[in-house]
Design an enzyme around this catalytic site. Structure first.
Site, mmCIF file in Angstrom:
data_model
loop_
_atom_site.group_PDB
_atom_site.id
_atom_site.type_symbol
_atom_site.label_atom_id
_atom_site.label_comp_id
_atom_site.label_asym_id
_atom_site.label_seq_id
_atom_site.Cartn_x
_atom_site.Cartn_y
_atom_site.Cartn_z
ATOM 1 N N GLU A 181 0.813 -1.224 0.000
ATOM 2 C CA GLU A 181 0.000 0.000 0.000
ATOM 3 C C GLU A 181 0.844 1.271 0.000
ATOM 4 O OE1 GLU A 181 -2.623 -0.552 3.368
ATOM 5 O OE2 GLU A 181 -3.732 -2.153 2.371
ATOM 6 N N ASN A 222 2.538 -4.875 -3.263
ATOM 7 C CA ASN A 222 1.138 -5.260 -3.038
ATOM 8 C C ASN A 222 0.297 -3.986 -2.881
ATOM 9 O OD1 ASN A 222 -0.706 -7.480 -2.620
ATOM 10 N ND2 ASN A 222 -0.836 -6.902 -0.451
ATOM 11 N N GLU A 286 -5.494 -10.896 -1.758
ATOM 12 C CA GLU A 286 -6.334 -10.769 -0.556
ATOM 13 C C GLU A 286 -7.816 -10.715 -0.922
ATOM 14 O OE1 GLU A 286 -5.063 -7.494 1.959
ATOM 15 O OE2 GLU A 286 -2.955 -7.845 1.514
HETATM 16 C C1 XIL Z 1 -6.105 -6.823 8.018
HETATM 17 C C2 XIL Z 1 -6.446 -8.060 8.818
HETATM 18 O O1 XIL Z 1 -7.298 -8.863 8.066
HETATM 19 C C3 XIL Z 1 -7.084 -7.674 10.138
HETATM 20 O O2 XIL Z 1 -7.273 -8.828 10.955
HETATM 21 C C4 XIL Z 1 -6.215 -6.666 10.859
HETATM 22 O O3 XIL Z 1 -6.871 -6.242 12.029
HETATM 23 C C5 XIL Z 1 -5.914 -5.488 9.972
HETATM 24 O O4 XIL Z 1 -5.312 -5.941 8.767
HETATM 25 N N1 XIL Z 1 -4.765 -4.925 3.493
HETATM 26 C C6 XIL Z 1 -3.733 -5.701 3.959
HETATM 27 C C7 XIL Z 1 -3.965 -6.622 5.087
HETATM 28 O O5 XIL Z 1 -2.661 -5.712 3.355
HETATM 29 O O6 XIL Z 1 -2.823 -6.805 5.884
HETATM 30 C C8 XIL Z 1 -5.117 -6.179 5.931
HETATM 31 O O7 XIL Z 1 -5.366 -7.210 6.883
HETATM 32 C C9 XIL Z 1 -6.339 -5.891 5.101
HETATM 33 C C10 XIL Z 1 -6.044 -4.801 4.105
#
Ligand code: XIL
Length: 373
Positions: A181, A222, A286
């Protein structure tokens, strides 16, 4: 090990039975001790999972495409049905939180590998590839890392972190989200601690440190909001092109895929293709598809269609190496906690029953098997 050897059907059965037995025991132990009432820590009793007679995601996936899931240790250690589904349906895993910096290094130089190691060890027993998530991010930086430190100190601490984590998992993690990000909504570099103090060169540095610590791991950028042809995706394309032109070891681009069933991204296949044309691997890292709650039949149908389209886009692009869902059960999904009024985003419901989205992915995999073979 980049791609683990697939397990035989018998091996998988034995592995699954072992894992289920272990976790039942762990779950029973937790039941006996967990006295507080945090709903996240509740044990979700659910009927035993039996794979569909049509097959499983990993069983039907074509060679060269991994079907992964994020793993949540709460599910793993508390939900009796969780490990069986995990082992049977997926051939790749990502630690949902366990490999984030805050969790790995609670105080300077003191590492807490147990959570990540549990996932890696289980993956090995299950014959699953491990995708590492994530080395450099603006979130989940430990509190002891101070924004007031001089740049040199911050740079050194970041270098140590990247190096220690990649070295620890060397040979056991096939790919890393090196940076996560790094773009803002408008496509400019996100204003983070790292950008402010170290300048844009922190991205190239992180990739070089990671490459040095494990020359065989594939290194990914990512990002979210870049699955379809958005302005942000254009900016990501330029960033990756520039990094590679500068000789930075970027091997892949991950598209998170946190989607809304009512707002499908535009032309995911074409978008993946233009990244692949840069010579990188691409991956959906994801995937989840949230629906407005309460979920309706129509919502779940749209969700299923979008899951299927996303898988199809990946399967249509030779450079697409994996589709990973961000958790497979609504019992453990992050969505309701982060997107108010939304949820039911996963392939299995909170009782570990497969939803139409799971059937839709099987449909897609079966259809391709028929047309390929
Ligand atoms: C999220 C997890 O799913 C949660 O459990 C945590 O509280 C916060 O992070 N983008 C990402 C992930 O790269 O690491 C994030 O995961 C969701 C958004």
């Amino acid at each position: 090990m980049i791609r683990p050897r697939p397990l035989t059907a018998a091996g998988l059965l034995v592995a699954t039975a072992l894992v289920v037995a272990m976790v039942l025991l762990a779950g029973m132990a937790a039941l006996g001790t967990a006295g507080d009432s945090d709903p996240d820590d509740a044990v979700r009793a659910a009927p035993a999972y039996t794979p569909s007679a049509r097959g499983t995601l990993r069983g039907l996936a074509p060679a060269g495409t991994l079907i992964g899931t994020a793993v949540d240790p709460r599910g793993l250690n508390l939900d009796p049905a969780y490990p069986g589904v995990l082992a049977a349906e997926f051939n790749a895993v990502t630690a949902e939180n366990a490999m984030k910096w805050r969790n790995l290094e609670p105080s300077p130089g003191v590492y807490a590998w147990a959570g990540g190691d549990q996932i890696v060890d289980l993956a090995r027993r299950n014959g699953q590839a491990v995708y590492g998530h994530t080395l450099v991010w603006h979130n989940d930086v430990p509190d002891w890392v101070s924004p007031d430190w001089p740049a040199e100190q911050l740079r050194e601490v970041l270098r140590r972190h990247v190096t220690a984590v990649v070295a620890h998992y060397r040979g056991r993690v096939w790919a890393w989200d090196v940076v996560n990000e790094v773009l803002d909504e408008d496509g400019s570099l996100r204003d983070t601690l790292w950008l402010r103090k170290l300048g844009p060169g922190y991205i190239a540095d992180a990739f070089r440190w990671a490459r040095q610590a494990d020359p065989d791991a594939k290194l990914f950028v990512n990002e979210y909001g870049t699955e379809g042809r958005t302005g942000k995706a254009d900016a990501l394309l330029s960033l990756v092109r520039q990094l590679r032109a500068d000789g930075v070891p970027v091997d892949g681009v991950g598209f998170q895929g946190h989607l809304d069933a009512e707002r499908p991204p535009r032309d995911v296949r074409g978008n993946l293709r233009r990244f692949a044309a840069l010579g990188v691997r691409v991956a959906v890292t994801e995937l989840d598809v949230r629906v407005r709650l309460p979920a309706t039949g129509e919502g779940l149908r749209r969700q299923a269609a979008l899951y299927r389209e996303t898988l199809r886009a990946c399967l249509d692009v030779a450079a697409c190496v994996s589709v990973t869902v961000w958790g497979f059960t609504d019992a453990r999904s992050w969505i309701p906690g982060y997107h108010r009024g939304y949820g039911a985003a996963c392939l299995f419901d909170a009782d570990f029953r497969p939803k139409p989205a799971h059937a839709a992915l099987l449909d897609e995999l079966l259809a391709r098997r028929r047309s390929d073979g």
